[in-house]
Design a protein around this motif. Sequence first.
Motif, PDB file in Angstrom:
ATOM      1  N   TYR A   6      13.793   6.054  12.512  1.00  0.00           N
ATOM      2  CA  TYR A   6      13.099   5.041  12.919  1.00  0.00           C
ATOM      3  C   TYR A   6      12.025   4.813  13.476  1.00  0.00           C
ATOM      4  O   TYR A   6      12.916   4.847  15.042  1.00  0.00           O
ATOM      5  CB  TYR A   6      13.829   2.962  12.680  1.00  0.00           C
ATOM      6  CG  TYR A   6      12.944   1.954  12.843  1.00  0.00           C
ATOM      7  CD1 TYR A   6      12.540   1.834  11.515  1.00  0.00           C
ATOM      8  CD2 TYR A   6      12.762   1.789  14.244  1.00  0.00           C
ATOM      9  CE1 TYR A   6      11.642   0.149  11.264  1.00  0.00           C
ATOM     10  CE2 TYR A   6      11.850   0.477  13.613  1.00  0.00           C
ATOM     11  CZ  TYR A   6      11.185  -0.204  12.938  1.00  0.00           C
ATOM     12  OH  TYR A   6      10.690  -0.928  12.373  1.00  0.00           O
TER      13      TYR A   6
ATOM     14  N   ALA B  60       3.228   3.055  12.873  1.00  0.00           N
ATOM     15  CA  ALA B  60       4.011   2.969  11.911  1.00  0.00           C
ATOM     16  C   ALA B  60       4.758   1.966  12.217  1.00  0.00           C
ATOM     17  O   ALA B  60       5.201   1.378  13.031  1.00  0.00           O
ATOM     18  CB  ALA B  60       4.863   4.521  12.400  1.00  0.00           C
ATOM     19  N   ASN B  61       5.878   1.436  10.790  1.00  0.00           N
ATOM     20  CA  ASN B  61       7.243   0.854  10.762  1.00  0.00           C
ATOM     21  C   ASN B  61       7.615   1.469   9.871  1.00  0.00           C
ATOM     22  O   ASN B  61       7.466   1.172   8.447  1.00  0.00           O
ATOM     23  CB  ASN B  61       6.374  -0.136  10.525  1.00  0.00           C
ATOM     24  CG  ASN B  61       7.628  -1.470  10.170  1.00  0.00           C
ATOM     25  OD1 ASN B  61       8.624  -1.085  10.740  1.00  0.00           O
ATOM     26  ND2 ASN B  61       7.853  -2.742   9.574  1.00  0.00           N
ATOM     27  N   GLN B  62       8.483   2.449   9.613  1.00  0.00           N
ATOM     28  CA  GLN B  62       8.884   3.503   9.222  1.00  0.00           C
ATOM     29  C   GLN B  62      10.145   3.364   9.440  1.00  0.00           C
ATOM     30  O   GLN B  62      11.073   3.595  10.472  1.00  0.00           O
ATOM     31  CB  GLN B  62       8.217   5.039   8.744  1.00  0.00           C
ATOM     32  CG  GLN B  62       7.742   5.459   9.979  1.00  0.00           C
ATOM     33  CD  GLN B  62       6.906   6.836   9.885  1.00  0.00           C
ATOM     34  OE1 GLN B  62       5.901   6.160   9.377  1.00  0.00           O
ATOM     35  NE2 GLN B  62       7.363   7.612  10.111  1.00  0.00           N
TER      36      GLN B  62
ATOM     37  N   SER C  35      12.801   7.058   8.242  1.00  0.00           N
ATOM     38  CA  SER C  35      12.987   8.476   8.035  1.00  0.00           C
ATOM     39  C   SER C  35      14.446   8.610   7.578  1.00  0.00           C
ATOM     40  O   SER C  35      15.163   8.441   8.129  1.00  0.00           O
ATOM     41  CB  SER C  35      12.336   9.844   8.840  1.00  0.00           C
ATOM     42  OG  SER C  35      10.717   9.562   8.978  1.00  0.00           O
TER      43      SER C  35
ATOM     44  N   ILE D  15      10.241   9.637   3.404  1.00  0.00           N
ATOM     45  CA  ILE D  15       9.773   8.243   4.940  1.00  0.00           C
ATOM     46  C   ILE D  15       9.732   6.955   3.515  1.00  0.00           C
ATOM     47  O   ILE D  15       9.596   7.356   2.949  1.00  0.00           O
ATOM     48  CB  ILE D  15       8.977   9.343   5.250  1.00  0.00           C
ATOM     49  CG1 ILE D  15       8.666  10.125   6.104  1.00  0.00           C
ATOM     50  CG2 ILE D  15       8.200   7.573   6.312  1.00  0.00           C
ATOM     51  CD1 ILE D  15       7.722  10.595   6.926  1.00  0.00           C
TER      52      ILE D  15
ATOM     53  N   TYR E 257       8.499   3.190   3.629  1.00  0.00           N
ATOM     54  CA  TYR E 257       7.116   2.526   5.061  1.00  0.00           C
ATOM     55  C   TYR E 257       7.399   1.259   4.377  1.00  0.00           C
ATOM     56  O   TYR E 257       7.304   0.524   3.638  1.00  0.00           O
ATOM     57  CB  TYR E 257       5.854   3.012   4.540  1.00  0.00           C
ATOM     58  CG  TYR E 257       5.437   4.930   4.444  1.00  0.00           C
ATOM     59  CD1 TYR E 257       5.579   5.237   5.819  1.00  0.00           C
ATOM     60  CD2 TYR E 257       5.570   5.013   3.527  1.00  0.00           C
ATOM     61  CE1 TYR E 257       5.189   6.445   5.995  1.00  0.00           C
ATOM     62  CE2 TYR E 257       4.883   6.916   3.675  1.00  0.00           C
ATOM     63  CZ  TYR E 257       5.192   7.208   4.972  1.00  0.00           C
ATOM     64  OH  TYR E 257       4.588   8.629   5.134  1.00  0.00           O
TER      65      TYR E 257
ATOM     66  N   ARG F  62       0.060   2.182   6.494  1.00  0.00           N
ATOM     67  CA  ARG F  62      -0.481   3.186   7.188  1.00  0.00           C
ATOM     68  C   ARG F  62      -2.542   2.799   7.454  1.00  0.00           C
ATOM     69  O   ARG F  62      -3.070   3.288   6.821  1.00  0.00           O
ATOM     70  CB  ARG F  62      -0.427   4.412   7.678  1.00  0.00           C
ATOM     71  CG  ARG F  62       1.067   4.493   7.909  1.00  0.00           C
ATOM     72  CD  ARG F  62       2.032   4.061   6.486  1.00  0.00           C
ATOM     73  NE  ARG F  62       1.922   5.123   5.042  1.00  0.00           N
ATOM     74  CZ  ARG F  62       1.817   4.142   4.032  1.00  0.00           C
ATOM     75  NH1 ARG F  62       2.532   3.571   4.004  1.00  0.00           N
ATOM     76  NH2 ARG F  62       2.197   5.576   2.893  1.00  0.00           N
TER      77      ARG F  62
ATOM     78  N   SER G   7       4.503   3.522  -0.589  1.00  0.00           N
ATOM     79  CA  SER G   7       6.018   2.021   0.333  1.00  0.00           C
ATOM     80  C   SER G   7       6.724   3.148   0.551  1.00  0.00           C
ATOM     81  O   SER G   7       7.689   2.949   1.450  1.00  0.00           O
ATOM     82  CB  SER G   7       6.845   1.178  -0.719  1.00  0.00           C
ATOM     83  OG  SER G   7       6.914   1.966  -2.374  1.00  0.00           O
ATOM     84  N   ALA G   8       6.633   4.627  -0.101  1.00  0.00           N
ATOM     85  CA  ALA G   8       7.471   6.146   0.147  1.00  0.00           C
ATOM     86  C   ALA G   8       6.539   7.146   0.470  1.00  0.00           C
ATOM     87  O   ALA G   8       5.020   7.045  -0.489  1.00  0.00           O
ATOM     88  CB  ALA G   8       8.738   6.138  -0.215  1.00  0.00           C
ATOM     89  N   SER G   9       6.423   8.225   1.227  1.00  0.00           N
ATOM     90  CA  SER G   9       6.171   9.524   1.517  1.00  0.00           C
ATOM     91  C   SER G   9       6.666  10.300  -0.235  1.00  0.00           C
ATOM     92  O   SER G   9       7.402   9.688  -1.155  1.00  0.00           O
ATOM     93  CB  SER G   9       6.502   9.835   2.222  1.00  0.00           C
ATOM     94  OG  SER G   9       8.122  11.189   2.409  1.00  0.00           O
TER      95      SER G   9
END
Length: 762
Positions: free
Chosen positions: A515, A564-566, A568, A591, A593, A597, A610-612
């Motif tokens: 995190y 960042a507020n994520q 992994s 990741i 999110y 960003r 919302s996600a990688s």
Amino acid sequence: MRHDFLCRILCVLRVVPRVNFRRRMKYRPAAIILLVAANLLPGLSLLSIAASEVGKWRYCLPAPRFAEPPQASADDNLHFSADSAEAEGGRYRLWGNVLGQRGAQSLFAEQVTYDAGSETAQAQGKVRYHHGERRLFGSQADMALGNETGEISGASFWLLDKHLRGQADIVYIEGPEQMRLQSTLFTTCDEDNEFWRLKAVRLQLDQAGNVGIAHHARLELLGVPVFYTPYLSFPLAGRKTGFLLPTIGESSRSGDEFSLPWYLNIAPDKDATLTPKYMSKRGVLWDGEFRYLTARSRGDITFAYLPGDKVFGRDRSATSFNHLGDPAPGWRTSLRYQRVSDAEYLNDFGSQLNVTSITHLESRADVSYRDTYWGATVMVQKYQTLDLSRPLTSRPYARLPQIKLDMSTLRIGGGLELDARAELVRFDREGGVIGNRIDVQPSISLPMESAAAFLTPRLGFRHTRYSLQRSAPDSDTSPRRNLPLFSVDSGLFFERNLRGGGRATLQTLEPRLFYLYVPYVDQSELIVDENGASRVFDSSRPLLSIGQMFRDNRFNGADRMGDANQLSAVLSSRFLDKGGRELARASLGRIFYFSDREVTLPGKVVEMQSASNWLGEVSTHWTSSLSSRLNLEWDALESETARGNASVRYRPGPRSALNLGYRFERDRLEQTDISLMWPLWKGLSVLGRHRYSRQDSVLLESVAGFEYESCCWIFRALKRRYRVNVSEERLSDTFWFQLELKGLSSVGRDVESLLGRDILAR
């Protein structure tokens, strides 16, 4: 007085203690021919055969087996044994299976007469001398041990570890460091199948002066002389000034090519090579190299100069300087300087796509120091831009200089650990905003771990400030940025034993969560040029990978610190054999999110996913000869692959390989790469490579050729077609061939280096 023995007896000649056979036998023909073979052509170490080279002589008949002497006595005296012996005063006569031993040396003969007073010995009849891997034979030997002179007749030899055999009619030993050889030859070929051999009518060797002189030396191939010189001076150890073997080739860009290197032996730790290279289409390229190697440094300086290139229309040149050193404990130095005369130089004289596609040449110098508790590095870096049409504001910055400091992890009590690093750098270039930057990053963490889990919370702070010139008139010339960072890294380790008799005996399951929280701070106006445009000195966005998911900044460089507020999440699994060797590994990660960003590079938009993309990595090495790797980035929104590469490598032997490769980046590239070297039958192998761009529908490179290897020689030939630039319509063609005489040398272009780099590389 005469003594007849029914069995072998041991005669220890204590009247002559410490008879030094080691010195007496120092200049046997085996050693002499080895020196000649190692140095006959100046500048070359011809006998470059290593005993550890696996399969070097696999196509040769086995070396003959020789009867080994019994274990020698441990003392330093000279011991004789024989069927019969007689002694009269200080004169000894031995005959019938005579064996003389001292240490690792053994002398066999049918008859030996030894005079202790004059320290002379005459050996006759099937003379044989063993020392280590040397086996020396002769009809007779007359030695004056007192002044270390003598004569050996009818000599032949084997050097078993070198697979080298040869002959010398007569060897005249003229003191401890001088000798003459009459009618010598040697080869590494089988006795009934001599492809090559080297002959010399007369050799003079002077170890004190480290020089040898060969008279009427010639190289024969299949009994036909192909190289002759009436007089040749060469070193007995190391290298000596003189010509090296020529290189012959052909290319469509430069025409027929012929190079004749001249080697200059300056000192034991310094040498130089000057190579005129004739190109039928362009002229003569003068290529030079200076090398040095000391106890604390090594490096090289190279230059190339082509006056009046007939194709390009003007002079061409290139220069480079590389240095590595450790002048004192903890200190390291490095230097790399590169420069070419024009933007097309690498296209015309480079032969690899990754070299010819370079747009900037880097030059840099580094000095670093590392202590137990801290380290520091000072770097100066500049670039030569090859594409002069590129605007000044789009060219890379020089660092004049960059100073980095980092502190080793410091335990401060209560399980807490303190880390810190800092950077001061001056960015400069001809156009656009320039300035200084200071970046400081301290952090404190609390690592907690066990055999099955770990948890590491970390709190950090980043302070960055600038001093800018040539920025916008109304902009801040001393901007600064302060950001806190918080992260928690955690993971679990599960394992289970596997049954079923397979190679894998243990499987692991390793989930990991990371995190990261960094608050948003607008950084678009940290660096603003004179036109009011946002700029960065060195920040960029690297490609996403499993390793990148655990970094605290999604950008390279300090000009951007990503908000960042994520979270992994990565799940990995490994398969291991009973010895702990990893047979396979697989990882899957993404990741997630919890906010947009908003920090971006200039010209980029805010990222709101919302996600990688999903990231997957698989690697296998189930056997020593078969391995594979797969990296994949999956775009879940578009339901398609965004990026990936796959490779399979099969290498059942040291000279056989099959490689399959595939690379893909959406809307950018799609390439296939197939290469192989494969034996068809005894000694004959085919080799090839095919690199193709499916994105551009063009061939990038093709190689087709063969290698034939016999006991003592190898012939390689190939045709290579390559594109120095993807946008070029025409392919460049080159023809390479190489004839290698094992244990001697090779002539032609270095095909083996291409095989090692592109096909057989591990």
